[in-house]
Design an enzyme around this catalytic site. Sequence first.
Site, PDB file in Angstrom:
ATOM      1  N   SER A   1      57.615  52.000  46.570  1.00 19.21           N
ATOM      2  CA  SER A   1      56.961  53.311  46.576  1.00 19.21           C
ATOM      3  C   SER A   1      56.771  53.731  48.027  1.00 19.21           C
ATOM      4  O   SER A   1      57.730  53.675  48.808  1.00 19.21           O
ATOM      5  CB  SER A   1      55.634  53.228  45.814  1.00 19.21           C
ATOM      6  OG  SER A   1      55.005  54.487  45.779  1.00 19.21           O
TER       7      SER A   1
ATOM      8  N   HIS B   1      59.232  55.642  43.742  1.00 16.77           N
ATOM      9  CA  HIS B   1      58.477  56.830  43.354  1.00 16.77           C
ATOM     10  C   HIS B   1      58.989  58.031  44.150  1.00 16.77           C
ATOM     11  O   HIS B   1      59.009  57.996  45.384  1.00 16.77           O
ATOM     12  CB  HIS B   1      56.993  56.636  43.630  1.00 16.77           C
ATOM     13  CG  HIS B   1      56.374  55.590  42.753  1.00 16.77           C
ATOM     14  ND1 HIS B   1      55.047  55.264  42.810  1.00 16.77           N
ATOM     15  CD2 HIS B   1      56.910  54.793  41.792  1.00 16.77           C
ATOM     16  CE1 HIS B   1      54.785  54.305  41.931  1.00 16.77           C
ATOM     17  NE2 HIS B   1      55.904  54.011  41.308  1.00 16.77           N
TER      18      HIS B   1
ATOM     19  N   ASP C   1      51.903  49.774  40.262  1.00 15.86           N
ATOM     20  CA  ASP C   1      53.140  49.862  39.489  1.00 15.86           C
ATOM     21  C   ASP C   1      54.015  48.650  39.799  1.00 15.86           C
ATOM     22  O   ASP C   1      54.200  48.278  40.955  1.00 15.86           O
ATOM     23  CB  ASP C   1      53.873  51.155  39.848  1.00 15.86           C
ATOM     24  CG  ASP C   1      55.009  51.447  38.887  1.00 15.86           C
ATOM     25  OD1 ASP C   1      55.082  50.782  37.831  1.00 15.86           O
ATOM     26  OD2 ASP C   1      55.819  52.343  39.180  1.00 15.86           O
TER      27      ASP C   1
END
Length: 852
Positions: free
Chosen positions: A25, A52, A144
């Site tokens: 991310s 992301h 995540d």
Amino acid sequence: MHDGPLNPAPEPLRPGVRIVGLGASAGGLEPLEQFLGKVPSNSGLAYLVVQHMDPTHKTLLAELLQRVTAMPVHEAVDGHRIEADSVYVIPPDAELTVLAGALQLAKPGEPRGQRLPIDVLFASLARELGDQAIGVVLSGMGSDGTQGLQAIKTQGGLTLAQQPDSAQFDSMPSSAIAAGCVDIIAVPADLPVRIVSITGPQPRSDRPAAEGPSHAKAPLETILALLHEHTRHDLALYKSNTLVRRIARRIAVHGLDSMESYADFLRANPQELNLLFKELLIGVTSFFRDPEVWQDLQDKVLPALIERHAVGAGPMRAWVVACSTGEEAYSLAMAFIEALDAVPEGNRPDMKIFATDLNADAIAAARGGRFAATVAADLTPQRLARFFAKRPDGYQIDKRVRDMVLFAQHDVTMDPPFTRLDIVSCRNLMIYFGTTLQRRLVPLFHYSLQPGGVLLLGASETVGRAQSLFQSLDQKSRLYWRSDNGGNGGAVVFPTSRRSTKRSAQQEAPLAPIDTPPTNLQALADHVLLQSFSPAAVLVNGGGDILYISGRTGRYLEPAAGKANWNIHVMARPAIRAQLAVALRTALQEKKSIELPALRLDDETTTAVAITVQALSQPKSLAGMAMIVFRDVVAHPSRRGRRTSPPGAADQALSEELLRSREEISALRQEMRASQEELQAANEELQSTNEELQSANEELTTSKEEGQSMNEELQTINGELQTKLDDLALAQSDMQNLLNSTDIATLFLDKHLNVRRYTEQMAKVIHLREGDIGRPLSELASTLQYPDLHADVKETLRTLAFSEKQIATSDGHWFTVRIMPYRTLANVIQGVVITFVDITVAKELESRLRKA
């Protein structure tokens, strides 16, 4: 639905290529480049990259990663077959999964800010590849990837994470590490080597098996003995090939070369024993696994068990052996509730499900009843809506289902079994036990079941030689009715737990008596008087806690059973407790002394106690406290003594006691009523405040998740743009060096004919400085004898026609002046470019030739 200890992954449809999932991310571009830059071009693995991203912004990730690796980097396309030694990057606004060796793209199911694309990919890898799945978590914010790594770890796959102190944002790798689901932690550049060393050929990992059972037995027994000593669980009766396979994986993780060296490693690193034990207890589980089995259970078994269960006979009982994280136990509870829908209201029994597992962490997770959003794939929409509550991070099991299941840590090979059961579910556990242990467990399950009970086994399991103990209901579903003819099934061998229960008893050493004589005669006399003639008394604070005791108070106070509690309301004798509490409260509120004369301690004694409660205001250190003094007095005759009195004689003492009791009761009622009203008002206020805080908390949580997601997306875009800016800066430097090296004076004008850029050689033609950027061409002074320059430039800009003229300067030089339109890559005219090529030498040569 579940597998207990030593369960390998199920046998899904496996593609021929082993896949590595990479999740990143914020701050993830650099570790991705470091990772892929160290991947050998012939590793034989495929790499799926999930980062992301802003769903509305075109990504440059594939282009940027292609610069650091020789492997082809593609943006993922739905249905594309996964090939070895290739990299596939998730596109914006998509979820990437794997199905049957091909890429699958879908629109995200969650709103922006609540998406977990890394978890989605890892969960699909765990389902498709089982113990061949590999997941890597790199830099990023949030958590995540943690649940996805847990899914891969559960299936026996390989999990890795970036060293947190090497990550620009360490939340994601730290979350995965804290969850205990990471096998290898290293900097990104070292992770590929570790992966390839495990996935590549392992010539010595199978050495014990290759060199024969006698050689394999010694180190394996050593490792099992260390485990037994450390965990008190004996795995010696499990199948050795399964044990060796799991141990070989830990050997590869640590880069060791043999079981002997791993045994030495275990002795030097006791914490590795816990990790190995967890490795051997991997549970593969899902809701309603093997739907045909559950359909048979609901259609044929549960209705029959419910029908013959006597009303008022208590709840039905079930035992789910090796329940892992609880999915099978909860599935049985849901199936039972659905089966009750067809039963009349008054005939519906309850069910108590005992769910056990050897893994304490799995039991703790099962008790929580929280599951990732990916479980929706295993449940019908009707079951999901009926038995689960939606949460931001997944689903919470319904309270009715949760209350039906009792979870406990239990070793089926060592601990006593549950009894009087209607159902025993032991699926895909016994196939990993040796023959001896299998033959021991089947008669044990027969003993645990009531007559007519049902045994549910895994698809690859049977009752073996104990055919007389069970009657097959469905050979395919592995459902068996308990048979009453158990004479030929073998003796029941009950497990016995040999756990250490030694306790070191220490005798309390007696305290030495404290004998500190007073320093003078007056103090000595006061001390004797206080000890011999003063009444018993205690000093208490406003809450009734005893701070000091004087004299012998044992007749009036006694310690309460349970945890030590030095409070007057708890320690006072029951006969005086209520009156003392009212007097203490009144004295503290009204700041005065309260007398309680002649209170009986019980009906048998001839003495009573007079109590004085004195509120204290001086000295200041005692302000707000109270002194309670106890004095023995003669009790009034009891009722039995009063029966000899003449009839009708007035008993003044009894009347006074009755009046005092009524006053105390009235005071207590008023106080209770006031306290009840205050508590009710406080409860309503707290309830209202709680609802407001809960609503605010939900809003803040949603806003935080959305803000965090936006921040991660912006970080990703920022990283890509920063890399692009670096490329542009390098390209600009290249262009500047190229123009300077050509020795051609060049002037760039915008569409308004203002100076935009120029080369160093322009100073020979037009006197330019850095401050001239943005000045109009018409304001520039030059040595050119070219009065129509401005007009020619405007004409070129109007007609887009090329112009070239040879122009002299006032200092005797000649230049070829070329004027052409400035076109962008998008073929848009953004001004003009003027080049000045020095042709003075050529003109001089031409002049000499003419003269000759």
